[in-house]
Design an enzyme around this catalytic site. Structure first.
Site, mmCIF file in Angstrom:
data_model
loop_
_atom_site.group_PDB
_atom_site.id
_atom_site.type_symbol
_atom_site.label_atom_id
_atom_site.label_comp_id
_atom_site.label_asym_id
_atom_site.label_seq_id
_atom_site.Cartn_x
_atom_site.Cartn_y
_atom_site.Cartn_z
ATOM 1 N N TYR A 115 -69.048 -8.400 90.623
ATOM 2 C CA TYR A 115 -68.699 -7.022 90.277
ATOM 3 C C TYR A 115 -67.553 -7.020 89.258
ATOM 4 C CZ TYR A 115 -71.647 -5.654 94.184
ATOM 5 O OH TYR A 115 -72.710 -5.475 95.025
ATOM 6 N N ARG B 138 -58.629 -4.715 90.729
ATOM 7 C CA ARG B 138 -58.168 -5.846 91.533
ATOM 8 C C ARG B 138 -56.763 -6.264 91.093
ATOM 9 N NH1 ARG B 138 -64.077 -7.438 91.810
ATOM 10 N NH2 ARG B 138 -63.905 -8.186 89.687
ATOM 11 N N ASP C 144 -66.938 -7.765 105.545
ATOM 12 C CA ASP C 144 -68.220 -7.517 104.894
ATOM 13 C C ASP C 144 -69.308 -7.776 105.931
ATOM 14 O OD1 ASP C 144 -69.005 -7.304 101.637
ATOM 15 O OD2 ASP C 144 -70.650 -7.928 102.959
ATOM 16 N N ALA D 243 -66.199 -1.456 112.593
ATOM 17 C CA ALA D 243 -64.935 -2.203 112.671
ATOM 18 C C ALA D 243 -63.730 -1.263 112.607
ATOM 19 C CB ALA D 243 -64.869 -3.239 111.542
ATOM 20 N N CYS E 58 -69.167 4.092 93.733
ATOM 21 C CA CYS E 58 -69.940 3.673 92.550
ATOM 22 C C CYS E 58 -71.278 4.400 92.528
ATOM 23 C CB CYS E 58 -70.125 2.160 92.526
ATOM 24 S SG CYS E 58 -71.003 1.512 93.948
HETATM 25 N N1 SAH Z 1 -65.259 -5.116 96.441
HETATM 26 C C1 SAH Z 1 -66.243 -6.121 96.059
HETATM 27 C C2 SAH Z 1 -67.600 -5.528 95.800
HETATM 28 C C3 SAH Z 1 -68.182 -4.738 96.963
HETATM 29 S S1 SAH Z 1 -69.902 -4.559 96.908
HETATM 30 C C4 SAH Z 1 -65.715 -6.913 94.869
HETATM 31 O O1 SAH Z 1 -64.626 -6.612 94.347
HETATM 32 O O2 SAH Z 1 -66.373 -7.849 94.452
HETATM 33 C C5 SAH Z 1 -70.271 -3.866 98.447
HETATM 34 C C6 SAH Z 1 -70.274 -4.854 99.603
HETATM 35 O O3 SAH Z 1 -70.448 -4.100 100.800
HETATM 36 C C7 SAH Z 1 -71.374 -5.888 99.619
HETATM 37 O O4 SAH Z 1 -70.806 -7.160 99.679
HETATM 38 C C8 SAH Z 1 -72.184 -5.613 100.903
HETATM 39 O O5 SAH Z 1 -72.578 -6.805 101.571
HETATM 40 C C9 SAH Z 1 -71.181 -4.877 101.739
HETATM 41 N N2 SAH Z 1 -71.696 -3.915 102.724
HETATM 42 C C10 SAH Z 1 -72.677 -3.003 102.576
HETATM 43 N N3 SAH Z 1 -72.756 -2.210 103.670
HETATM 44 C C11 SAH Z 1 -71.789 -2.638 104.533
HETATM 45 C C12 SAH Z 1 -71.354 -2.206 105.817
HETATM 46 N N4 SAH Z 1 -71.917 -1.158 106.426
HETATM 47 N N5 SAH Z 1 -70.323 -2.864 106.391
HETATM 48 C C13 SAH Z 1 -69.746 -3.912 105.773
HETATM 49 N N6 SAH Z 1 -70.105 -4.346 104.549
HETATM 50 C C14 SAH Z 1 -71.118 -3.716 103.935
#
Ligand code: SAH
Length: 399
Positions: free
Chosen positions: A207, A214, A252, A286, A343
């Protein structure tokens, strides 16, 4: 050349240089066109307005390549457009020293349906519409040429996004140029090394759009207890550690993403692994557990996946955003920061801000926006294509 004839009044969006022509705007097609073929766009009064790629199966029936009705759409056209997009990145001082960057951002770079991300000496290319599919070889050739300066030696095609289904296109993946690298790929993002899996990772592997955000996290993190929700491969987590966070808990639901995150941490011996904790869990669940346990954090990051791919999903998505933001406000220490993102193309900034405001009220917290956030300059938004601004974020501080 086949002619796409518009219904009366439907030329207006083209005068504003919006590149999409919807099914409902098309009166008829004169002549025969196969998917991806170039068509002349002509309004109801017979004025020639543009040249576009024909997508017979999609609701977006055509995407404009050029508003010059005499433009010749050939290999040289793609060579020029690709070279221009790459040159714009080269000239951006904000990208100096980065080896991970988006080189082509679709419509906003004049190339609807084309995404190209550079990870060091490798490009990951994603084609999402019939037009770019037809011109695949020209686009690959143009990219090879334009990125010689970056020492690019291979291109992986990752045309497997869901939106291809709407175009009636099959997924296409594989090495389009050069060969698979011998060792795994990684980039240096502002002093942190991050692995990139172009073959199996999400989207094109990483991403890139959150790079600047970040970095902002790093600046805010010193001494803080950080909670990074939807961490994927830990980009925000590692920058928080680089910024001397006291502790970083990252969540995640994907095991492979967390494995990538741990591997990333191991690649950065300058970061203290004792301060990092990884949890494979559903964020919605969580956060509820943390609330019961009365856990508190000083900095919470919410970077969920696209809950609303289009406006049609906006209602359900709004509830999901509200839910996680409400939970996050309840877990924030006084003075704590919330970095919250969406997004979703179907949720605009104004609506997103309302959702976050509602979440704060329901959590009984007063909070203020310190900064509005977006993707970095390698994800530009053409003024005539507001849809390009899919990522929006807020830095909020709660009392
Ligand atoms: N912040 C990250 C990108 C996030 S992408 C970066 O900087 O690279 C969104 C993420 O959410 C994915 O990795 C996906 O596996 C996770 N995801 C999707 N639904 C979720 C849920 N309900 N609980 C935890 N993680 C989830």
């Amino acid at each position: 050349m086949p002619e796409l004839i518009l219904k009366p009044g439907k030329e207006r969006s083209l005068f504003r240089r919006h590149p999409w022509i919807f099914e409902g705007s098309v009166a008829r097609l004169n002549g025969r066109a196969r998917p991806g073929d170039t068509v002349d766009v002509i309004d109801a009064d017979g004025r020639r307005l543009a040249r576009a790629a024909w997508s017979p199966k999609s609701q977006i029936r055509a995407r404009v390549w050029s508003f010059d009705p005499d433009a010749i759409i050939d290999d040289a056209f793609f060579k020029r457009r690709v070279a221009e997009a790459v040159a714009r990145r080269q000239a951006m001082p904000q990208l100096a020293g980065q080896d991970g960057m988006r080189l082509i951002h679709g419509e906003s770079d004049g190339l609807p349906g084309v995404i190209a991300d550079r990870y060091g000496d490798t490009i990951c290319l994603q084609l999402t519409a019939a037009g770019p599919d037809k011109w695949r070889n020209a686009i690959v050739g143009a990219l090879v040429k334009a990125t010689e300066v970056f020492g690019v030696v291979r291109i992986y095609e990752r045309s497997d996004s869901d939106v291809r289904g709407l175009e009636g296109l099959e997924p296409v993946t594989g090495w389009a140029y050069g060969e698979a690298p011998e060792s795994s790929l990684s980039i240096d993002e502002n002093g942190v090394r991050l692995g990139v899996d172009v073959v199996g990772g999400h989207k094109t592997g990483f991403y890139l759009d959150q790079r600047d955000n970040r970095l902002l996290t790093r600046d805010l993190a010193a001494g803080k207890r950080v909670l990074n929700c939807f961490c994927y491969t830990g980009g925000f987590s590692l920058q928080a550690l680089a910024g001397s966070a006291a502790h970083v808990l990252s969540i995640d639901s994907s095991g492979p993403a967390l494995a990538g995150a741990r591997a990333n941490l191991a690649m950065n011996p300058q970061l203290d692994p004792a301060r990092a904790e990884w949890q494979e869990a559903d964020v919605f669940e969580a956060l509820r557990v943390f609330r019961k346990e009365e856990r508190r954090f000083d900095l919470i990051i919410l970077d969920p996946p696209k809950f609303a791919p289009s406006a049609a999903h906006a209602d359900r998505a709004a509830r999901a955003y509200k839910d996680i933001n409400l939970l996050a406000f309840r877990l924030l220490n006084p003075g704590g920061y919330l970095l919250t993102y969406s997004c979703s193309g179907g949720i605009g900034l104004e609506l997103f801000q309302k959702i976050v405001a509602g979440a704060a009220v329901d959590a009984g917290r007063d909070a203020r926006i310190l900064r509005r956030l977006s993707a970095g300059p390698d994800h530009p938004v053409a003024l005539h294509f507001p849809e390009g601004e899919y990522l929006k974020g807020l830095l909020v501080q709660a009392d």
